[in-house]
Motif scaffolding. Structure first.
Motif, PDB file in Angstrom:
ATOM      1  N   LYS A   1      -3.926  -3.308 -10.224  1.00  0.00           N
ATOM      2  CA  LYS A   1      -3.956  -3.413 -11.447  1.00  0.00           C
ATOM      3  C   LYS A   1      -3.507  -4.424 -12.146  1.00  0.00           C
ATOM      4  O   LYS A   1      -1.741  -4.881 -11.475  1.00  0.00           O
ATOM      5  CB  LYS A   1      -3.109  -2.170 -11.482  1.00  0.00           C
ATOM      6  N   ASN A   2      -3.372  -4.290 -13.070  1.00  0.00           N
ATOM      7  CA  ASN A   2      -2.986  -5.709 -13.778  1.00  0.00           C
ATOM      8  C   ASN A   2      -2.031  -7.004 -13.604  1.00  0.00           C
ATOM      9  O   ASN A   2      -1.134  -7.288 -13.460  1.00  0.00           O
ATOM     10  CB  ASN A   2      -1.271  -5.085 -14.310  1.00  0.00           C
ATOM     11  N   GLY A   3      -2.724  -7.222 -12.140  1.00  0.00           N
ATOM     12  CA  GLY A   3      -3.328  -8.679 -11.676  1.00  0.00           C
ATOM     13  C   GLY A   3      -2.426  -8.730 -10.278  1.00  0.00           C
ATOM     14  O   GLY A   3      -2.457  -9.669 -10.198  1.00  0.00           O
ATOM     15  N   GLN A   4      -1.947  -7.285 -10.781  1.00  0.00           N
ATOM     16  CA  GLN A   4      -1.349  -6.978  -8.981  1.00  0.00           C
ATOM     17  C   GLN A   4      -1.873  -6.931  -7.935  1.00  0.00           C
ATOM     18  O   GLN A   4      -2.693  -5.933  -7.978  1.00  0.00           O
ATOM     19  CB  GLN A   4       0.156  -6.649  -9.180  1.00  0.00           C
ATOM     20  N   VAL A   5      -1.607  -7.018  -6.564  1.00  0.00           N
ATOM     21  CA  VAL A   5      -2.570  -6.459  -5.453  1.00  0.00           C
ATOM     22  C   VAL A   5      -1.740  -5.136  -5.098  1.00  0.00           C
ATOM     23  O   VAL A   5      -0.503  -5.505  -4.667  1.00  0.00           O
ATOM     24  CB  VAL A   5      -2.489  -7.499  -4.403  1.00  0.00           C
ATOM     25  N   ILE A   6      -2.347  -3.939  -5.298  1.00  0.00           N
ATOM     26  CA  ILE A   6      -1.372  -2.753  -4.508  1.00  0.00           C
ATOM     27  C   ILE A   6      -1.903  -1.538  -3.944  1.00  0.00           C
ATOM     28  O   ILE A   6      -2.798  -1.673  -4.205  1.00  0.00           O
ATOM     29  CB  ILE A   6      -0.811  -2.285  -6.514  1.00  0.00           C
ATOM     30  N   GLY A   7      -1.536  -1.329  -3.217  1.00  0.00           N
ATOM     31  CA  GLY A   7      -1.516  -0.225  -2.611  1.00  0.00           C
ATOM     32  C   GLY A   7      -1.029   0.666  -1.274  1.00  0.00           C
ATOM     33  O   GLY A   7      -0.859  -0.414  -0.863  1.00  0.00           O
ATOM     34  N   LEU A   8      -1.874   1.250  -0.242  1.00  0.00           N
ATOM     35  CA  LEU A   8      -1.491   2.011   0.893  1.00  0.00           C
ATOM     36  C   LEU A   8      -1.136   0.428   1.559  1.00  0.00           C
ATOM     37  O   LEU A   8      -0.254  -0.141   2.364  1.00  0.00           O
ATOM     38  CB  LEU A   8      -2.027   2.249   1.289  1.00  0.00           C
ATOM     39  N   ASP A   9      -1.930  -0.673   1.688  1.00  0.00           N
ATOM     40  CA  ASP A   9      -2.421  -1.256   2.826  1.00  0.00           C
ATOM     41  C   ASP A   9      -1.070  -2.543   2.608  1.00  0.00           C
ATOM     42  O   ASP A   9      -0.216  -2.697   3.380  1.00  0.00           O
ATOM     43  CB  ASP A   9      -3.646  -2.067   2.956  1.00  0.00           C
ATOM     44  N   PRO A  10      -1.175  -2.817   1.657  1.00  0.00           N
ATOM     45  CA  PRO A  10       0.174  -3.685   0.461  1.00  0.00           C
ATOM     46  C   PRO A  10       0.983  -3.441   0.568  1.00  0.00           C
ATOM     47  O   PRO A  10       1.656  -4.586   1.217  1.00  0.00           O
ATOM     48  CB  PRO A  10      -0.828  -4.069  -0.980  1.00  0.00           C
ATOM     49  N   ASP A  11       1.913  -1.811   0.385  1.00  0.00           N
ATOM     50  CA  ASP A  11       2.895  -1.759   0.555  1.00  0.00           C
ATOM     51  C   ASP A  11       3.616  -1.784   2.363  1.00  0.00           C
ATOM     52  O   ASP A  11       4.628  -1.891   2.502  1.00  0.00           O
ATOM     53  CB  ASP A  11       2.818  -0.365   0.071  1.00  0.00           C
ATOM     54  N   LEU A  12       2.347  -1.017   3.301  1.00  0.00           N
ATOM     55  CA  LEU A  12       2.677  -1.335   4.355  1.00  0.00           C
ATOM     56  C   LEU A  12       2.947  -2.414   5.328  1.00  0.00           C
ATOM     57  O   LEU A  12       3.798  -3.139   5.714  1.00  0.00           O
ATOM     58  CB  LEU A  12       1.499  -0.025   5.630  1.00  0.00           C
ATOM     59  N   ALA A  13       2.100  -3.437   4.613  1.00  0.00           N
ATOM     60  CA  ALA A  13       1.927  -4.929   4.317  1.00  0.00           C
ATOM     61  C   ALA A  13       3.389  -6.000   4.620  1.00  0.00           C
ATOM     62  O   ALA A  13       3.790  -6.246   5.308  1.00  0.00           O
ATOM     63  CB  ALA A  13       0.792  -5.946   4.558  1.00  0.00           C
ATOM     64  N   GLU A  14       3.658  -5.364   3.513  1.00  0.00           N
ATOM     65  CA  GLU A  14       4.953  -5.580   2.746  1.00  0.00           C
ATOM     66  C   GLU A  14       6.618  -4.873   3.577  1.00  0.00           C
ATOM     67  O   GLU A  14       7.222  -6.230   3.510  1.00  0.00           O
ATOM     68  CB  GLU A  14       6.008  -5.169   0.988  1.00  0.00           C
ATOM     69  N   ALA A  15       6.114  -3.967   4.056  1.00  0.00           N
ATOM     70  CA  ALA A  15       7.215  -3.426   5.119  1.00  0.00           C
ATOM     71  C   ALA A  15       7.298  -3.995   6.419  1.00  0.00           C
ATOM     72  O   ALA A  15       8.573  -4.703   6.907  1.00  0.00           O
ATOM     73  CB  ALA A  15       7.352  -1.672   4.826  1.00  0.00           C
ATOM     74  N   MET A  16       6.125  -4.235   6.791  1.00  0.00           N
ATOM     75  CA  MET A  16       6.359  -5.150   8.249  1.00  0.00           C
ATOM     76  C   MET A  16       6.518  -6.445   8.085  1.00  0.00           C
ATOM     77  O   MET A  16       7.104  -7.287   9.033  1.00  0.00           O
ATOM     78  CB  MET A  16       4.388  -4.791   8.622  1.00  0.00           C
ATOM     79  N   GLY A  17       6.221  -6.904   6.650  1.00  0.00           N
ATOM     80  CA  GLY A  17       6.656  -8.928   7.261  1.00  0.00           C
ATOM     81  C   GLY A  17       7.778  -8.622   6.630  1.00  0.00           C
ATOM     82  O   GLY A  17       8.494  -9.619   7.030  1.00  0.00           O
ATOM     83  N   LYS A  18       8.252  -7.480   6.322  1.00  0.00           N
ATOM     84  CA  LYS A  18      10.014  -7.849   6.279  1.00  0.00           C
ATOM     85  C   LYS A  18      10.480  -7.566   7.341  1.00  0.00           C
ATOM     86  O   LYS A  18      11.259  -8.233   7.628  1.00  0.00           O
ATOM     87  CB  LYS A  18      10.327  -6.353   4.814  1.00  0.00           C
ATOM     88  N   ALA A  19      10.414  -7.050   8.512  1.00  0.00           N
ATOM     89  CA  ALA A  19      10.260  -6.882   9.326  1.00  0.00           C
ATOM     90  C   ALA A  19      10.295  -8.146  10.972  1.00  0.00           C
ATOM     91  O   ALA A  19      10.925  -8.739  11.502  1.00  0.00           O
ATOM     92  CB  ALA A  19      10.658  -5.644  10.673  1.00  0.00           C
ATOM     93  N   LEU A  20       9.377  -8.535  10.390  1.00  0.00           N
ATOM     94  CA  LEU A  20       8.893  -9.645  11.156  1.00  0.00           C
ATOM     95  C   LEU A  20       9.098 -10.967  10.187  1.00  0.00           C
ATOM     96  O   LEU A  20       9.060 -12.357  11.357  1.00  0.00           O
ATOM     97  CB  LEU A  20       7.305  -9.475  11.074  1.00  0.00           C
ATOM     98  N   GLY A  21       9.466 -11.218   9.387  1.00  0.00           N
ATOM     99  CA  GLY A  21       9.765 -12.377   8.665  1.00  0.00           C
ATOM    100  C   GLY A  21       8.925 -13.624   8.381  1.00  0.00           C
ATOM    101  O   GLY A  21       8.992 -14.395   8.112  1.00  0.00           O
ATOM    102  N   VAL A  22       8.079 -12.847   7.413  1.00  0.00           N
ATOM    103  CA  VAL A  22       6.777 -13.606   7.940  1.00  0.00           C
ATOM    104  C   VAL A  22       6.025 -13.036   6.401  1.00  0.00           C
ATOM    105  O   VAL A  22       5.836 -11.835   5.746  1.00  0.00           O
ATOM    106  CB  VAL A  22       5.827 -13.892   9.022  1.00  0.00           C
ATOM    107  N   LYS A  23       4.873 -13.560   5.463  1.00  0.00           N
ATOM    108  CA  LYS A  23       4.168 -12.952   4.121  1.00  0.00           C
ATOM    109  C   LYS A  23       3.058 -12.836   4.737  1.00  0.00           C
ATOM    110  O   LYS A  23       2.366 -13.437   5.874  1.00  0.00           O
ATOM    111  CB  LYS A  23       4.048 -14.337   3.145  1.00  0.00           C
ATOM    112  N   PHE A  24       2.557 -11.541   4.017  1.00  0.00           N
ATOM    113  CA  PHE A  24       0.946 -11.311   4.440  1.00  0.00           C
ATOM    114  C   PHE A  24       0.728 -12.337   3.231  1.00  0.00           C
ATOM    115  O   PHE A  24       0.702 -10.898   2.258  1.00  0.00           O
ATOM    116  CB  PHE A  24       1.090  -9.749   4.756  1.00  0.00           C
TER     117      PHE A  24
END
Length: 317
Positions: A80-103
């Motif tokens: 949406k408006n050039g950004q990837v959004i949704g359930l999976d990206p949000d979960l990946a964002e949160a998990m990425g914070k805990a793991l210290g890496v980029k998804f």
């Protein structure tokens, strides 16, 4: 997927699971960025990473987990408006914070994701993919013959499949049996596709007329076909069907008919040889379940009834 059609049981209620989790260190912020199809969309992680040491050395060095995903499946993942959004990206964002890496999300059609995973184009596949035995074992659900190496799943949501029709024009369809002799549109290589093929065989056996099935590379194409009168009904995962009913044409295009069937878990697919990454992802999911971030994300995307209570590997049947 078997030919039997079973009704979905009531969804599990969401609770934060505390067992085996690590205390939260700081708030988790959700952001997303996007690009064009077949490019990469990076979900960035930053700050203190309590689970970083669990990752394989190769992932630690790269600082990236490459994700194969069909980014055209709202509300699970879409742009949406050039950004990837949704359930999976949000979960990946949160998990990425805990793991210290980029998804790093790589866009592809759904039916190529496991092939890309097997060829090591991706580290994982995360795309509303149903965890079932045929995918775990790498076999064709129709023939039972091997099609490639199986995968392991880290399960993160439970969802069933729903039938939808044009609004006010249900063609008398209330159940899967009512599809006999009619035309259905689906996304290729999904559980909805498997169910339609299985039901068509049942219709033929009962001399009610087989189902005409038109399969597309993504669910949006199937919806467009149905909207234009190119089918009698569509089938998709309930969260996706419900989102289409709510948003397409301002809520005037579609309606869900009947009940959900074949409730099963969505899973993050990981190569069977990559057990360290699989286990790190399970720990990251457990972490965000325990700290409450998981509940916030699934509530945001309207899928609370599909909440899992704990992080499980290969829970699909």
């Amino acid at each position: 997927m078997t030919a039997s059609i079973t009704r979905r049981r009531a969804g599990m209620k969401s609770k934060a699971a505390a067992a085996g989790a690590i205390a939260v260190t700081g708030a988790l912020l959700l952001t997303g960025c996007g690009d064009q199809r077949d490019k990469t969309d990076t979900i960035r992680g930053s700050g203190t990473a309590p689970l970083f040491s669990l990752l394989p050395k190769k992932i630690q060095s790269a600082g990236v987990i490459k994700v194969g995903s069909d980014i055209n499946y709202p509300p699970v993942e879409f742009k949406k408006n050039g950004q990837v959004i949704g359930l999976d990206p949000d979960l990946a964002e949160a998990m990425g914070k805990a793991l210290g890496v980029k998804f790093e999300f790589n866009n592809a059609t759904f039916d190529t994701l496991l092939t890309g995973l097997r060829s090591k184009r991706y580290d994982i596949a995360m795309s509303a993919m149903t965890d079932n035995k045929s995918r775990q074992e790498g076999v064709n659900p129709d023939t039972g013959k091997p099609v490639g190496e199986g995968v392991d799943f880290v399960d993160y949501l439970t969802a069933g499949v729903s039938i939808y029709t044009r609004k006010g024009d249900d063609q008398g369809i209330k159940t899967w049996d009512d599809l006999c002799g009619k035309k259905i549109v689906v996304q290729r290589s999904t559980v909805s596709h498997d169910l339609a093929k299985a039901q068509s065989k049942s219709c033929e056996k009962d001399h009610k007329g087989k189902i005409s099935i038109e399969a597309f590379g993504n669910d949006t194409e199937a919806q467009t076909r149905l909207r234009g009168g190119g089918g009698d009904a569509g089938a998709s995962d309930f969260p996706v069907a419900a989102y289409a009913v709510k948003t397409s044409g301002g809520g005037n295009d579609f309606q869900i008919v009947g009940e959900q069937v074949e409730a099963a878990p969505y899973g993050i697919a990981v190569a069977k040889s990559n057990t360290q990454l699989r286990d790190a992802l399970r720990q990251a999911l457990a972490f965000i379940i325990a700290n409450g971030e998981y509940d916030k994300i699934i509530a945001k995307w309207g899928v609370k009834d599909g909440a899992v209570l704990k992080a499980v590997i290969n829970g699909g049947k």
